[in-house]
Design a protein around this motif. Structure first.
Motif, PDB file in Angstrom:
ATOM      1  N   HIS A  61       0.830  -1.068  -0.116  1.00 36.35           N
ATOM      2  CA  HIS A  61      -0.125  -0.250   0.028  1.00 36.35           C
ATOM      3  C   HIS A  61       1.053   1.138   0.033  1.00 36.35           C
ATOM      4  O   HIS A  61       2.083   1.249   0.091  1.00 36.35           O
ATOM      5  CB  HIS A  61      -1.073  -0.050   1.161  1.00 36.35           C
ATOM      6  CG  HIS A  61      -0.283   0.120   2.504  1.00 36.35           C
ATOM      7  ND1 HIS A  61       0.605  -0.746   3.023  1.00 36.35           N
ATOM      8  CD2 HIS A  61      -0.367   0.856   3.467  1.00 36.35           C
ATOM      9  CE1 HIS A  61       0.903  -0.296   4.309  1.00 36.35           C
ATOM     10  NE2 HIS A  61       0.315   0.448   4.493  1.00 36.35           N
ATOM     11  N   HIS A  63       1.313   3.884   2.092  1.00 33.84           N
ATOM     12  CA  HIS A  63       1.748   4.601   3.182  1.00 33.84           C
ATOM     13  C   HIS A  63       3.261   4.451   2.987  1.00 33.84           C
ATOM     14  O   HIS A  63       3.968   3.518   2.808  1.00 33.84           O
ATOM     15  CB  HIS A  63       1.273   3.929   4.648  1.00 33.84           C
ATOM     16  CG  HIS A  63       0.030   4.364   4.876  1.00 33.84           C
ATOM     17  ND1 HIS A  63      -1.086   3.357   5.746  1.00 33.84           N
ATOM     18  CD2 HIS A  63      -0.916   5.226   4.596  1.00 33.84           C
ATOM     19  CE1 HIS A  63      -2.345   4.020   5.714  1.00 33.84           C
ATOM     20  NE2 HIS A  63      -1.986   5.061   4.933  1.00 33.84           N
ATOM     21  N   HIS A 141      -7.387  -1.547   5.936  1.00 34.19           N
ATOM     22  CA  HIS A 141      -6.432  -0.699   6.265  1.00 34.19           C
ATOM     23  C   HIS A 141      -7.107   0.677   5.898  1.00 34.19           C
ATOM     24  O   HIS A 141      -8.230   0.603   5.224  1.00 34.19           O
ATOM     25  CB  HIS A 141      -5.099  -0.897   5.520  1.00 34.19           C
ATOM     26  CG  HIS A 141      -4.084  -0.240   6.359  1.00 34.19           C
ATOM     27  ND1 HIS A 141      -3.779  -0.099   7.624  1.00 34.19           N
ATOM     28  CD2 HIS A 141      -2.913   0.561   5.896  1.00 34.19           C
ATOM     29  CE1 HIS A 141      -2.819   0.458   8.225  1.00 34.19           C
ATOM     30  NE2 HIS A 141      -2.120   0.906   6.869  1.00 34.19           N
TER      31      HIS A 141
HETATM   32 ZN   LIG Z   1      -0.094   1.616   6.656  1.00 31.03          ZN
END
Ligand SMILES: [Zn+2]
Length: 302
Positions: A61, A63, A141
């Protein structure tokens, strides 16, 4: 050889002795990189990971603690003269992020880079190569996030030495038998391969659960895995904070491992607030005894 080498086990903010998430999965002669936090290329150097063997990169992902090391790594690979192609499996926006950094620097990579977009909520096979199969699955998430399931089939058939001896097959030929060949005797008669070997048996599976809330919907993807990595950003007393931030605790990761009947659990993605990690094991092992800290520099055989 099927193993997982931990290059980073921390969340969010790097510390002096813990790096953001990155793991190398060795599948015989191919290396896979799962997530690429800041400093990953330095961890490659520190732990003697051979960059030239890297073939596939998977980014769970967007982030930053899961991909801020990527542009640096790609740049270095190009500077080192890499020419072999490289594929990146990631949420689709990553292609733009990387491209803009390359464009602004006027950098043209010396190797072919292919992006394979992982569309939100997708689950299924994303890669098949030789004995290797990789699937992705969505986790819960704050933004679109994927776990990865890596299956490595066994290549060689199992030799039955007593049988092979009984048929008077020379030991020098055993390697061929394991590859599936029949044996032809001097008189022309044939010893069938399955008289002296057995099927190689089931492959082994490693499952990486990325960042996620405690989520029993993941169970079908985890079931009976030989090794599972699950984040434990927090100790269990901070279960509320974990839920708020779409992360998990020790007890939650261990509960999922036990329910999924995996063989072994690795925990990581520790919050920087924790200086010592002993308590993570003290809380996980009573629920799932075969738990280990995903310690940086350690290789865990699947
Ligand atoms: Zn994360």
């Amino acid at each position: 050889m099927f193993g997982v080498t931990i290059l980073g086990n921390n969340s969010a903010i790097p510390t002096l002795d813990r790096h953001p998430t990155a793991q190398i999965v060795t599948c015989n002669d191919q290396l896979l990189l799962i997530d690429c936090g800041e400093g990953t290329q330095l961890q490659f150097a520190k732990y003697g990971i051979r960059r030239s063997k890297l073939r596939y990169i998977f980014i769970s992902h967007l982030h930053g603690d899961h991909y801020f090391g990527l542009i640096g790594l790609l740049n270095t690979l190009s500077l080192m003269g890499r020419t072999e192609p490289l594929s990146i499996f990631a949420p689709p926006e990553l292609e733009q992020i990387i491209q803009i950094q390359l464009d602004c620097a006027g950098t043209i990579l010396k190797f072919e880079l292919t992006f394979v977009p992982l569309m939100p909520e997708y689950s299924g096979v994303i890669l098949e190569d030789k004995d290797l199969e990789v699937r992705c699955f969505p986790t819960q998430h704050r933004i679109s996030c994927f776990g990865f399931s890596v299956l490595l089939q066994k290549r060689k058939r199992k030799l039955l030495p007593d049988q092979a001896k009984a048929y008077e097959i020379p030991a020098a030929y055993y390697g061929k038998l394991q590859e599936g060949a029949d044996y032809v005797r001097k008189d022309g008669s044939i010893v069938k391969n399955d008289w002296v070997t057995m099927s190689p048996g089931k492959g082994k599976r490693y499952v990486y659960c990325a960042d996620t809330l405690y989520d029993e919907n993941l169970l079908p993807y985890l079931k009976d895995a030989d090794l599972m990595y699950h984040e434990t950003t927090y100790l269990h007393e901070l279960a509320d904070r974990a839920a708020e931030r779409f992360h998990s605790t020790t007890v939650q990761a261990a509960t999922l491992a036990a329910t999924a009947h995996v063989k072994r659990l690795l925990i990581g993605h520790f919050s920087s607030k924790y200086k010592e990690l002993d308590q993570f094991l003290e809380e996980s092992r009573p629920v799932f005894p075969n738990t280990d800290i995903a310690a940086e520099g350690t290789t865990f055989i699947v």
